[in-house]
Design a protein around this motif. Structure first.
Motif, mmCIF file in Angstrom:
data_model
loop_
_atom_site.group_PDB
_atom_site.id
_atom_site.type_symbol
_atom_site.label_atom_id
_atom_site.label_comp_id
_atom_site.label_asym_id
_atom_site.label_seq_id
_atom_site.Cartn_x
_atom_site.Cartn_y
_atom_site.Cartn_z
ATOM 1 N N ARG A 1 0.845 -1.197 0.000
ATOM 2 C CA ARG A 1 0.000 0.000 0.000
ATOM 3 C C ARG A 1 0.882 1.249 0.000
ATOM 4 N NH1 ARG A 1 -2.353 4.122 2.186
ATOM 5 N NH2 ARG A 1 -4.573 4.471 1.935
ATOM 6 N N ALA A 2 1.921 1.265 0.838
ATOM 7 C CA ALA A 2 2.815 2.419 0.894
ATOM 8 C C ALA A 2 3.501 2.639 -0.459
ATOM 9 C CB ALA A 2 3.855 2.233 2.001
ATOM 10 N N ALA A 3 3.918 1.563 -1.123
ATOM 11 C CA ALA A 3 4.541 1.690 -2.437
ATOM 12 C C ALA A 3 3.552 2.261 -3.448
ATOM 13 C CB ALA A 3 5.077 0.338 -2.911
ATOM 14 N N ALA A 4 2.297 1.815 -3.398
ATOM 15 C CA ALA A 4 1.273 2.341 -4.310
ATOM 16 C C ALA A 4 1.039 3.831 -4.075
ATOM 17 C CB ALA A 4 -0.025 1.561 -4.151
ATOM 18 N N VAL A 5 1.047 4.247 -2.812
ATOM 19 C CA VAL A 5 0.894 5.673 -2.493
ATOM 20 C C VAL A 5 2.090 6.447 -3.040
ATOM 21 C CG1 VAL A 5 0.879 7.344 -0.588
ATOM 22 C CG2 VAL A 5 -0.608 5.337 -0.498
ATOM 23 N N HIS A 6 3.302 5.901 -2.884
ATOM 24 C CA HIS A 6 4.500 6.578 -3.402
ATOM 25 C C HIS A 6 4.455 6.705 -4.922
ATOM 26 C CE1 HIS A 6 6.834 5.085 0.395
ATOM 27 N NE2 HIS A 6 6.070 6.125 0.660
ATOM 28 N N VAL A 7 3.984 5.664 -5.596
ATOM 29 C CA VAL A 7 3.871 5.720 -7.059
ATOM 30 C C VAL A 7 2.876 6.807 -7.462
ATOM 31 C CG1 VAL A 7 3.047 4.465 -9.093
ATOM 32 C CG2 VAL A 7 4.595 3.346 -7.473
ATOM 33 N N ALA A 8 1.732 6.862 -6.786
ATOM 34 C CA ALA A 8 0.733 7.892 -7.092
ATOM 35 C C ALA A 8 1.300 9.288 -6.840
ATOM 36 C CB ALA A 8 -0.527 7.673 -6.257
ATOM 37 N N GLU A 9 2.046 9.455 -5.749
ATOM 38 C CA GLU A 9 2.666 10.745 -5.459
ATOM 39 C C GLU A 9 3.693 11.124 -6.523
ATOM 40 O OE1 GLU A 9 4.179 10.046 -1.524
ATOM 41 O OE2 GLU A 9 2.266 10.582 -0.566
ATOM 42 N N ALA A 10 4.426 10.128 -7.030
ATOM 43 C CA ALA A 10 5.413 10.392 -8.080
ATOM 44 C C ALA A 10 4.728 10.736 -9.393
ATOM 45 C CB ALA A 10 6.324 9.173 -8.263
ATOM 46 N N PHE A 11 3.560 10.147 -9.634
ATOM 47 C CA PHE A 11 2.843 10.337 -10.888
ATOM 48 C C PHE A 11 2.058 11.647 -10.930
ATOM 49 C CE2 PHE A 11 -0.836 9.200 -13.713
ATOM 50 C CZ PHE A 11 -0.111 9.086 -14.881
ATOM 51 N N ALA A 12 1.661 12.163 -9.780
ATOM 52 C CA ALA A 12 0.796 13.348 -9.710
ATOM 53 C C ALA A 12 1.353 14.555 -10.469
ATOM 54 C CB ALA A 12 0.504 13.710 -8.260
ATOM 55 N N PRO A 13 2.632 14.933 -10.303
ATOM 56 C CA PRO A 13 3.122 16.106 -11.045
ATOM 57 C C PRO A 13 3.117 15.902 -12.564
ATOM 58 C CG PRO A 13 4.633 15.551 -9.266
ATOM 59 C CD PRO A 13 3.640 14.444 -9.361
ATOM 60 N N LEU A 14 3.303 14.679 -12.998
ATOM 61 C CA LEU A 14 3.332 14.392 -14.428
ATOM 62 C C LEU A 14 1.926 14.411 -15.013
ATOM 63 C CD1 LEU A 14 5.163 13.559 -16.802
ATOM 64 C CD2 LEU A 14 4.742 11.193 -16.169
ATOM 65 N N ALA A 15 0.970 13.827 -14.294
ATOM 66 C CA ALA A 15 -0.393 13.708 -14.809
ATOM 67 C C ALA A 15 -1.243 14.932 -14.524
ATOM 68 C CB ALA A 15 -1.059 12.478 -14.194
ATOM 69 N N GLY A 16 -0.933 15.620 -13.435
ATOM 70 C CA GLY A 16 -1.784 16.725 -13.011
ATOM 71 C C GLY A 16 -2.613 16.272 -11.820
ATOM 72 N N GLU A 17 -2.746 17.137 -10.838
ATOM 73 C CA GLU A 17 -3.402 16.771 -9.575
ATOM 74 C C GLU A 17 -4.858 16.345 -9.744
ATOM 75 O OE1 GLU A 17 -2.076 16.432 -6.548
ATOM 76 O OE2 GLU A 17 -0.090 16.993 -7.265
ATOM 77 N N ASP A 18 -5.536 16.866 -10.751
ATOM 78 C CA ASP A 18 -6.956 16.565 -10.908
ATOM 79 C C ASP A 18 -7.214 15.909 -12.267
ATOM 80 O OD1 ASP A 18 -9.623 16.507 -10.057
ATOM 81 O OD2 ASP A 18 -10.078 18.333 -11.179
ATOM 82 N N SER A 19 -6.385 14.927 -12.613
ATOM 83 C CA SER A 19 -6.539 14.285 -13.919
ATOM 84 C C SER A 19 -7.212 12.926 -13.774
ATOM 85 C CB SER A 19 -5.172 14.111 -14.587
ATOM 86 O OG SER A 19 -4.422 13.145 -13.893
#
Length: 176
Positions: free
Chosen positions: A82-100
């Protein structure tokens, strides 16, 4: 907008996306997670995709039953995944956009947090299970599934394809 301005704007956007992609790659590589038991006797590490990459079990962890040890390992593995999935989402957010939509899709796969189970008080030594009571009959075996019904034999004659003739499509059988 002139063609030169458009090209300059386009190149700036490409450079920004390239920078975000490079940051994402670095953050993704570091997005694994490690979880440890409260006493430090167990440690589980997973990769960003949730795959188990390391498991550390100290001698102190071996004091309980095998079932308890397995349950602790699985609980730590789930927490680390779960922690790894949260880290991946946090890493992806700037690339995808916070509300994408793509970020919502990625975060939709993050498992819910598990409730912590309290450690049993005074747990020491090995746990043994009692031998089964020989006076009780063994559990009834489930009934065998019914066998498939047999197809009735055809009553047609063996030469039921006479209307097609005796010609072989690959030549006569004597030629084989």
């Amino acid at each position: 907008m002139t063609p030169e301005e458009w090209l300059s704007s386009f190149e700036a956007k490409v450079a920004e996306v390239a920078q975000k992609a490079a940051e994402f790659k670095v953050n993704l590589e570091a997005a694994g997670a490690t979880e440890a038991s409260p006493d430090g006797s167990l440690r589980v590490t997973v990769a960003p995709n949730g795959a188990l990459t390391d498991l550390s079990i100290s001698d102190a962890a071996l004091r309980g039953s095998g079932g308890e040890l397995a349950a602790q390992i699985m609980q730590l593995a789930r927490k680390a995944q779960r922690a790894a999935a949260v880290h991946v989402a946090e890493a992806f957010a700037p690339l995808a956009g916070e509300d994408s939509e793509s970020l919502r899709m990625v975060t939709g796969f993050i498992p819910p947090e598990e409730e912590e189970e309290p450690e049993p008080a005074g747990r020491t030594g090995y746990a043994f299970t009692a031998a089964p009571d020989e006076s009780e009959p063994p559990a009834a075996r489930p009934a065998e599934p019914p066998s498939r019904p047999h197809r009735p034999r055809s009553t047609a004659r063996d030469d039921d394809d006479e209307e097609f003739g005796d010609d072989q499509i690959f030549g006569k059988r004597d030629d084989w």
